[in-house]
Every structure is written in structure tokens, then in C-alpha cells.
Design a protein around this motif. Structure first.
Motif, short mmCIF file in Angstrom:
data_model
loop_
_atom_site.label_atom_id
_atom_site.label_comp_id
_atom_site.label_asym_id
_atom_site.label_seq_id
_atom_site.Cartn_x
_atom_site.Cartn_y
_atom_site.Cartn_z
N CYS A 120 0.87 -1.17 0.00
CA CYS A 120 0.00 0.00 0.00
C CYS A 120 0.91 1.22 0.00
N GLN A 121 1.10 1.78 -1.18
CA GLN A 121 2.06 2.86 -1.41
C GLN A 121 3.45 2.43 -0.93
N MET A 122 4.01 3.07 0.10
CA MET A 122 5.38 2.76 0.48
C MET A 122 5.48 1.64 1.52
N LEU A 151 4.80 -6.36 8.88
CA LEU A 151 5.07 -5.13 8.14
C LEU A 151 6.57 -4.91 8.10
N GLU A 152 7.07 -4.49 6.94
CA GLU A 152 8.48 -4.13 6.88
C GLU A 152 8.72 -2.92 7.78
N PRO A 153 9.90 -2.82 8.36
CA PRO A 153 10.18 -1.67 9.23
C PRO A 153 9.80 -0.36 8.56
N THR A 154 9.00 0.42 9.25
CA THR A 154 8.54 1.68 8.67
C THR A 154 8.91 2.83 9.60
N GLU A 155 8.68 4.01 9.09
CA GLU A 155 8.96 5.23 9.85
C GLU A 155 7.74 5.68 10.64
N TYR A 156 6.71 4.81 10.74
CA TYR A 156 5.47 5.19 11.39
C TYR A 156 5.24 4.33 12.63
#
Length: 297
Positions: A120-122, A151-156
Motif C-alpha cells: 500500500c504505497q510505500m 510489516l516491513e520496518p517503517t517510519e510510522y
């Protein structure tokens, strides 16, 4: 039909189409290599021609199948555009559970193990879940009994709690819906912060860059005055997504002592009221004006 099932159906039909085309080509080569017709050879050739005619009819049918595949691909592309969810891989394993209880002879239980990867987008995600189907003479029920979200490591960081709640509730629809709206709000936050940083470079500061969850407003004419706007994206237990902006102030002690009307103390409440009346961007503009009357533009 879900996007994953549509994709699996399309892949199966493509394989069938390729097999039919290969079979027709092989029969054509065989017919061309037969000797001149005589006796048994003539009957053999007639048989091959009949087979060729049959396969030609099947090939015509496969053309219809190809058109159907193109339609499915178009629908899948439309759904991906509409939902913002792109399913890249999907697999399913089905297992029938044998009843050991003699009192449940008429009950059929089927366990489906699903695994899908998408984006989903990035944000890239992977879902693993099991669906238990129970059927008897009168009723049929289907329930998700296990769900694991990766989930891949995200900035959120806000997503961690949301994922944990979704795994507990096993609500896939809520996951996809909330994830899409969450990312849309994150993209809006990023664009807005970048806009203000470019418009007011001397006043607006982003300590963590464009992906920052907060921004700092520093007065260009009154040293020591700073406003911090913390901007988070909230997701409640019902999947509702909304932005939450809070204002924190940092001013010299002398200014606080001179502030008899408690303007600085009440600034967070005033900012919240501005958000409700004017919206996010207009409220942030008011902060810039308050700190830099002359502006940076």
C-alpha cells in the motif's frame, strides 16, 4: 471475488491457454509428417484431422478465455487503483478435518491456510491467516481463527499498536481500510511540513526531515520563543483514522511573568480551537504570523 482469488484464477487460466496452444501445435506437426494416405494411413490421417478440428474449436474457446483474462486484469487494476492496495502474491492450502467425534458425523470442517503479500504505497505487508469453514445439513459458517501481520520496518510508530489490535480482532477488512487512510494522512502530513519549511525556512524547522512527526517554530524577531507542533496519526479500535496536532510552547521565564493575560499558557487550547475553525494549514499559518509578524516570505 477478492483480488487474490482473481489473480489465482487468471494464472490458472493462462496455464490452461498455454497448454491448449502447445497441444494444437504438436498435432499440426504430426499431421504434416504423415505419409501419403493409403489404407490404415488414410484412416489415421482422417483421425488426426478430426482431432485437429476439435482442437481448433477448443482454441476458439481459449480466445474467449483470453478475453476473459484481459477483463479480469482490467478489473484487478481498477480495484488496486480504487483501494490503493496491490496484492503481489497469494497462495492457499485447503485441508479437510476428519471428525473423531461420532456425534458429528454430518459436520464437515475445512481449514484454509492463506498467505498473501502486498503493498500500500510505500508500506509492504505480509498476511498469514487461517479460515475454518464448518458445514452441516442446516448451517454454514466461516471464521478467521488465526491472523499474523508482518510489516516491513517503517517510519510510522503509530502502526505497531494498530497491527497488534488487528491481529487480536482478526478483522481483515478493517486492516486494509485503515491502512489506506493512515498512509493518505501520512502523505498529507509530509507534504504540509515540506510546504511550510520551504515557505518559511527561517521560522519552520523539521528536526527529523520531511518525515518528521513534529515541527518547530522559532521566532526570528523574539529570540527564545519557540512553538512545537506534535503531529500524530491516530487509529482507534474501530479503525477510524484522524490527525492529532498538539502545541507545546517554550518561552523565556521573564515573558511568562509579564504575560498577565495568560496568552502563552492558553496557547495550546487556542491552537486547538483554531484547528477546529480553520483547518490544519490555516492554523499553522497563524503560528507563523504570531512568531514572525514580518514573515519570512
Amino acid at each position: 471475488m477478492s483480488a487474490g482469488r482473481r489473480r489465482s484464477a487468471m494464472e490458472a487460466r493462462r496455464a490452461e491457454l498455454r497448454a491448449l496452444e502447445a497441444e494444437v501445435s504438436a498435432l499440426r506437426r504430426m499431421c504434416g509428417e504423415l505419409p501419403a494416405p493409403s489404407g490404415d494411413a488414410l484412416r489415421a490421417r482422417q483421425t488426426f484431422y478430426l482431432l485437429h478440428q476439435t482442437q481448433s474449436e477448443r482454441l476458439e474457446s481459449s480466445k474467449d478465455l483470453r478475453n476473459h483474462l484481459e477483463q479480469l486484469e482490467s478489473e484487478l487494476s481498477f480495484l488496486s487503483t480504487l483501494t490503493g492496495i496491490n496484492i503481489r502474491k497469494y497462495s492457499k492450502k485447503t485441508e479437510e478435518i476428519t471428525n473423531t467425534n461420532m456425534t458429528e458425523e454430518c459436520v464437515k470442517k475445512v481449514l484454509q491456510r492463506h498467505r498473501l503479500c502486498g503493498q500500500c504505497q510505500m508500506i509492504t505487508f505480509e498476511l498469514e491467516f487461517q479460515v475454518l469453514e464448518i458445514q452441516n445439513k442446516d448451517n454454514f459458517s466461516s471464521v478467521i481463527i488465526d491472523l499474523n501481520i508482518i510489516l516491513e520496518p517503517t517510519e510510522y510508530p503509530e502502526l505497531s499498536e494498530f497491527v497488534s489490535r488487528t491481529e487480536e480482532s482478526r478483522d481483515l477488512f478493517l486492516f486494509f481500510q485503515s491502512l489506506r487512510f493512515f498512509i493518505e494522512w501520512c502523505e498529507y502530513r509530509k507534504r504540509t511540513l515540506k510546504h511550510f519549511k520551504e515557505k518559511y525556512p527561517e521560522t519552520v524547522h523539521l528536526p527529523e526531515g520531511a518525515s518528521s512527526t513534529y515541527m518547530v517554530f522559532r521566532s526570528s524577531c523574539q529570540p527564545g520563543f519557540e512553538f512545537f507542533v506534535v503531529w500524530t496519526i491516530q487509529i482507534n479500535k474501530d479503525g477510524k483514522v484522524w490527525p492529532k496536532l498538539d502545541l507545546l510552547t517554550k518561552v523565556p521565564k521573564q515573558a511568562l511573568q509579564l504575560d498577565k493575560k495568560r496568552i502563552i499558557e492558553l496557547a495550546p487550547l487556542s491552537f486547538r480551537s483554531l484547528l477546529g475553525m480553520l483547518g490544519i494549514e490555516a492554523a499553522l499559518e497563524c503560528l507563523v504570523t504570531a512568531l514572525s509578524p514580518l514573515g519570512d516570505a
